[in-house]
Motif scaffolding. Structure first.
Motif, PDB file in Angstrom:
ATOM      1  N   THR A 120      68.075  38.892  68.169  1.00 36.09           N
ATOM      2  CA  THR A 120      68.032  39.769  69.688  1.00 36.09           C
ATOM      3  C   THR A 120      67.402  41.827  69.428  1.00 36.09           C
ATOM      4  N   LEU A 166      68.469  30.928  71.992  1.00 36.32           N
ATOM      5  CA  LEU A 166      69.153  30.819  70.733  1.00 36.32           C
ATOM      6  C   LEU A 166      67.897  29.540  70.038  1.00 36.32           C
ATOM      7  N   ASP A 167      67.245  28.462  70.948  1.00 37.93           N
ATOM      8  CA  ASP A 167      66.579  27.533  70.078  1.00 37.93           C
ATOM      9  C   ASP A 167      65.463  28.473  69.330  1.00 37.93           C
ATOM     10  N   ALA A 173      65.525  31.443  68.126  1.00 37.54           N
ATOM     11  CA  ALA A 173      66.104  32.669  67.238  1.00 37.54           C
ATOM     12  C   ALA A 173      66.273  31.472  66.150  1.00 37.54           C
ATOM     13  N   ILE A 174      67.210  30.406  66.117  1.00 36.82           N
ATOM     14  CA  ILE A 174      67.516  29.880  64.900  1.00 36.82           C
ATOM     15  C   ILE A 174      65.925  28.767  64.806  1.00 36.82           C
ATOM     16  N   TYR A 221      67.209  32.662  62.771  1.00 38.45           N
ATOM     17  CA  TYR A 221      67.990  34.126  62.706  1.00 38.45           C
ATOM     18  C   TYR A 221      68.892  32.961  62.759  1.00 38.45           C
ATOM     19  N   GLN A 222      70.229  33.891  62.452  1.00 37.55           N
ATOM     20  CA  GLN A 222      71.297  32.312  62.768  1.00 37.55           C
ATOM     21  C   GLN A 222      72.052  32.849  63.797  1.00 37.55           C
ATOM     22  N   SER A 223      71.579  33.683  64.172  1.00 37.20           N
ATOM     23  CA  SER A 223      72.257  33.889  65.996  1.00 37.20           C
ATOM     24  C   SER A 223      71.278  34.537  67.216  1.00 37.20           C
ATOM     25  N   GLN A 224      71.538  34.722  68.183  1.00 42.77           N
ATOM     26  CA  GLN A 224      70.748  35.136  68.793  1.00 42.77           C
ATOM     27  C   GLN A 224      70.636  36.385  69.005  1.00 42.77           C
ATOM     28  N   GLU A 225      71.984  36.972  68.551  1.00 44.20           N
ATOM     29  CA  GLU A 225      72.291  38.389  69.090  1.00 44.20           C
ATOM     30  C   GLU A 225      70.924  38.723  67.811  1.00 44.20           C
ATOM     31  N   ALA A 226      71.478  38.522  66.608  1.00 43.30           N
ATOM     32  CA  ALA A 226      70.578  38.968  65.366  1.00 43.30           C
ATOM     33  C   ALA A 226      68.872  38.607  65.566  1.00 43.30           C
TER      34      ALA A 226
END
Length: 290
Positions: A89, A74-75, A77-78, A82-87
């Motif tokens: 991924t 998540l860190d 990604a941000i 990226y606004q989320s871990q899902e996005a």
């Protein structure tokens, strides 16, 4: 500073701000180009768009962090916008063919996007100036009447759509509704109204001596400005037309001593002596600064 050095300045800016928001207007400003023209040059030289390059660079740097650090996903990604871990991924899996978690646990052979060096492109393109060289000419102002269609640079969408615009103009006999023609049997295709997001209008029409008092519904009028232009002649299949457009922005303009002037560029097709898609007789005109 030549075109390649200016684009490299923009790339350097991207590298310094990969973990920040990167509006295309700010990237293009580093190269002293409009956002649209910068995207067109970049795509013609590289074969892919600016935003795709930024995305690949961010994902490549994220992949390095996954391998070399213990940062949680998540860190990472941000960090790379990226606004989320899902996005993150979804984007990572689409690009590398596996999820970030699986990538971290394995040692797959992947291709990273490294920082681009446009000075290498400059050396490479010096040996590729083999297509027909343009004639530099002065043109008078021209009045055009036709139909306008919205398209985009992204994924070279316009290469697929423009032939359809022309075909529709002919099949619907729109040319029959244009009065007071100045150059019968010569079809104009004009790129104009450039937007920062890569969209633009493509007008298919003909030259007229004067505009009618009442313009038919669905038609537009525009005036092509007088001035200096580079004229590129094309006599061959439709693929040669598209390759000439790529050559203009990917090789000739960056390697020449000319600067493109703001405003529309256009092409003129000799309709009577052309046969789509095998034999096109056309001239492409690029506006130049004096």
């Amino acid at each position: 500073m030549d075109h390649y050095m200016r684009i490299q300045a923009a790339i350097n800016y991207v590298e310094q701000h990969l973990t920040e928001e990167l509006p295309i207007t700010e990237i293009a400003a580093q190269a002293h180009f409009s956002a649209f023209h910068f995207q067109r040059l970049f795509q013609a030289i590289c074969g892919f768009g600016v935003q795709e390059y930024v995305r690949k660079r961010r994902l490549s740097e994220a992949a390095i962090l996954l391998k070399k650090t213990g940062m949680n996903i998540l860190d990472i990604a941000i960090t790379y916008q990226y606004q989320s871990q899902e996005a993150f991924t979804r984007a990572f899996e689409k690009h590398f063919g596996m999820t970030p978690g699986k990538f971290r646990k394995s040692d797959p052979p992947i291709v990273y996007q490294t920082k681009m060096d446009f000075l290498t492109f400059r050396l490479k393109n010096k040996g590729e100036m083999k297509m027909n060289k343009p004639t530099i000419i002065m043109l008078d102002e021209m009045r055009i009447m036709g139909r306008s269609h919205k398209t985009s640079l992204h994924d070279e969408k316009y290469y697929e759509e423009i032939p359809g615009f022309y075909q529709g103009f002919g099949l619907n006999q729109d040319f029959m509704r244009i009065p007071d023609k100045a150059a019968p049997d010569m079809s104009y295709g004009i790129s104009c109204d450039f937007e920062n997001d890569g969209s633009f209008s493509f007008v298919v029409g003909e030259a007229v001596n004067s505009f009618p008092e009442a313009v038919p519904e669905g038609f537009v009028t525009m005036t092509l400005p007088a001035g200096k232009y580079a004229e590129f002649k094309v006599d061959g299949p439709v693929d040669q037309v598209q390759n000439t457009r790529r050559y203009i922005y990917g090789t000739w303009l960056p390697s020449s001593n000319y600067e493109r002037k703001e405003g529309p560029d256009f092409e003129v097709t000799d309709v009577c002596n052309s046969r789509y898609p095998d034999q096109m007789k056309m001239s492409i005109y690029i506006p130049l600064k004096s």
